[in-house]
Write a protein that holds these residues in place. Structure first.
Motif, PDB file in Angstrom:
ATOM      1  N   HIS A 279     -50.142  71.921  55.561  1.00 15.27           N
ATOM      2  CA  HIS A 279     -48.823  71.595  55.640  1.00 15.27           C
ATOM      3  C   HIS A 279     -47.843  72.708  55.080  1.00 15.27           C
ATOM      4  N   TRP A 299     -52.873  66.264  68.267  1.00 18.81           N
ATOM      5  CA  TRP A 299     -51.776  65.661  67.922  1.00 18.81           C
ATOM      6  C   TRP A 299     -51.617  64.552  66.928  1.00 18.81           C
ATOM      7  N   ARG A 300     -50.719  64.510  66.082  1.00 17.06           N
ATOM      8  CA  ARG A 300     -51.124  63.388  65.072  1.00 17.06           C
ATOM      9  C   ARG A 300     -50.013  62.501  64.644  1.00 17.06           C
ATOM     10  N   GLY A 301     -49.167  62.375  66.117  1.00 11.97           N
ATOM     11  CA  GLY A 301     -47.779  61.517  65.916  1.00 11.97           C
ATOM     12  C   GLY A 301     -46.566  62.268  65.519  1.00 11.97           C
ATOM     13  N   SER A 302     -46.265  62.522  64.282  1.00 11.24           N
ATOM     14  CA  SER A 302     -45.252  63.167  63.757  1.00 11.24           C
ATOM     15  C   SER A 302     -45.506  64.912  63.713  1.00 11.24           C
ATOM     16  N   THR A 303     -46.901  65.134  63.676  1.00  7.52           N
ATOM     17  CA  THR A 303     -47.160  66.583  63.548  1.00  7.52           C
ATOM     18  C   THR A 303     -48.258  66.947  64.530  1.00  7.52           C
ATOM     19  N   HIS A 304     -48.337  68.245  64.753  1.00  7.07           N
ATOM     20  CA  HIS A 304     -49.476  68.851  65.355  1.00  7.07           C
ATOM     21  C   HIS A 304     -50.408  69.538  64.498  1.00  7.07           C
ATOM     22  N   PRO A 320     -44.340  70.473  62.528  1.00 11.33           N
ATOM     23  CA  PRO A 320     -43.774  69.123  63.046  1.00 11.33           C
ATOM     24  C   PRO A 320     -44.192  69.344  64.562  1.00 11.33           C
ATOM     25  N   GLU A 321     -43.907  67.966  64.936  1.00 13.58           N
ATOM     26  CA  GLU A 321     -44.455  67.648  66.556  1.00 13.58           C
ATOM     27  C   GLU A 321     -43.640  68.878  67.249  1.00 13.58           C
TER      28      GLU A 321
END
Length: 351
Positions: A279, A299-304, A320-321
């Motif tokens: 991160h 893809w992990r929701g709020s992030t890639h 961040p996404e």
């Protein structure tokens, strides 16, 4: 009574094989200490040595400054919660919670109902005293198991993978409940065994990292996450990019690429490992640029999460996404601030 736990060079062997090797560790009074490590690391053996279920081949176990190494379990003042609840199915909740009190005969019979009610209220199970375990959910059964351990008013509370049988949502809720319980019982020391880094990071005041029967590292969650001392700690406590580098002057060299990081006492020319958390890597130009090709995107929701091949090394970056997601084969640049990298000795934790 305020009690802590101390291991003094404690070793345990089964069939000639050492399963806990010279453990020196102190759990301070009122502290939550997590023993974190993979299966077979020695963490459960250490807990069982405190409980009195295994006898050390050498060394001493102390509770509240008292040597309990040779004492039977019921004379150690410990409460224990295990993974599979271990409730008696033919007993109602109140009877299960009272079991330890009756077995120890430490409380007059007339005082047992009040102790049981107190423990059930503390764990949010006050309205379930007359139910059977089969009538409860998994989370409720674990609360009853905790209530049973608390009813004896232990000096220390031992928890062995207490949440591993619960689903993710229940685990999250029970972690919050355990944190609340500890705030209400500030004098009770908790020794918490887990292989789950999230549980350890969330609940513990300090974490002792175990591997191959030995203590590898110990510190606060923030210390172990931000400044791990070994490769094993860096990889087991959170996600990490661990890159082999050579120490230069004013930084390190990765596959011919000079990177500016604090090298501390490392001598120029020494082999080392650079640790950067995913991160802390940014996408785009910046200091300490790492150029490579995207191998995979998740893809992990709020992030890639990007997996990028950099000079033969796969680097993970949590960004961040993205509105426009770079596909496999796309050339990208990652970067990180010098302060966000930790240099580990190549020899420490590598054997």
């Amino acid at each position: 009574m305020v009690s802590g736990i101390r291991f003094e060079s404690v070793s345990v062997a089964y069939g000639g094989q050492t399963v806990l090797d010279s453990l020196d560790l102190a759990v301070e009074p009122g502290e939550v200490m997590a023993l974190l490590g993979p299966s077979g690391s020695g963490k459960t053996t250490a807990l069982r040595a405190v409980a009195g279920f295994v006898r050390p081949a050498s060394g001493r176990v102390l509770i509240g400054g008292r040597d309990v190494t040779r004492l039977p379990p019921h004379r150690r003042g410990v409460g224990m919660v295990v993974q599979q609840y271990a409730l008696f199915p033919h007993m109602r909740v109140a009877e299960n919670v009272a079991f330890g009190l009756r077995a120890r005969k430490s409380v007059p019979k007339s005082g047992i109902p009040a102790r049981v009610a107190e423990a059930l209220e503390m764990t949010g199970m006050g309205g379930y005293a007359q139910r059977y375990p089969r009538e409860l959910s998994g989370g409720q059964q674990q609360r009853v198991a905790i209530a049973r351990a608390l009813a004896i008013r232990p000096d220390v509370l031992l928890l062995d993978e207490p949440l591993s049988a619960l689903d993710a949502q229940l685990r999250s809720g029970m972690l919050a409940e355990l944190a609340r319980l500890h705030r209400e019982l500030p004098d009770v020391s908790l020794l918490y065994v887990t292989h789950d880094q999230v549980e350890a990071l969330t609940l513990a005041d300090r974490i002792a990292v175990m591997d191959r029967a030995r203590l590898q590292d110990c510190g606060t969650p923030q210390e172990l996450y931000r400044t791990p001392r070994t490769r094993f700690t860096a990889s087991f406590v959170g996600n990490a990019n661990l890159l082999p580098v050579t120490v230069g002057r004013g930084g390190v060299v990765l596959e011919g690429l000079a990177l500016a990081v604090d090298t501390g006492p490392a001598a120029p020319g020494a082999r080392a490992t650079l640790c950067v958390r995913p991160h802390l890597l940014g996408l785009g130009d910046g200091p300490n640029a790492l150029r490579g090709k995207v191998a995979e995107v998740q893809w992990r929701g709020s992030t890639h999460r990007l997996y990028v091949d950099v000079g033969g090394h796969r680097v993970k970056a949590d960004v961040p996404e993205l509105r426009q997601v770079p596909g496999p084969g796309t050339e990208v640049t990652l970067h990180f601030e010098p302060r966000d990298a930790v240099l580990l000795s190549a020899e420490v934790g590598d054997d």
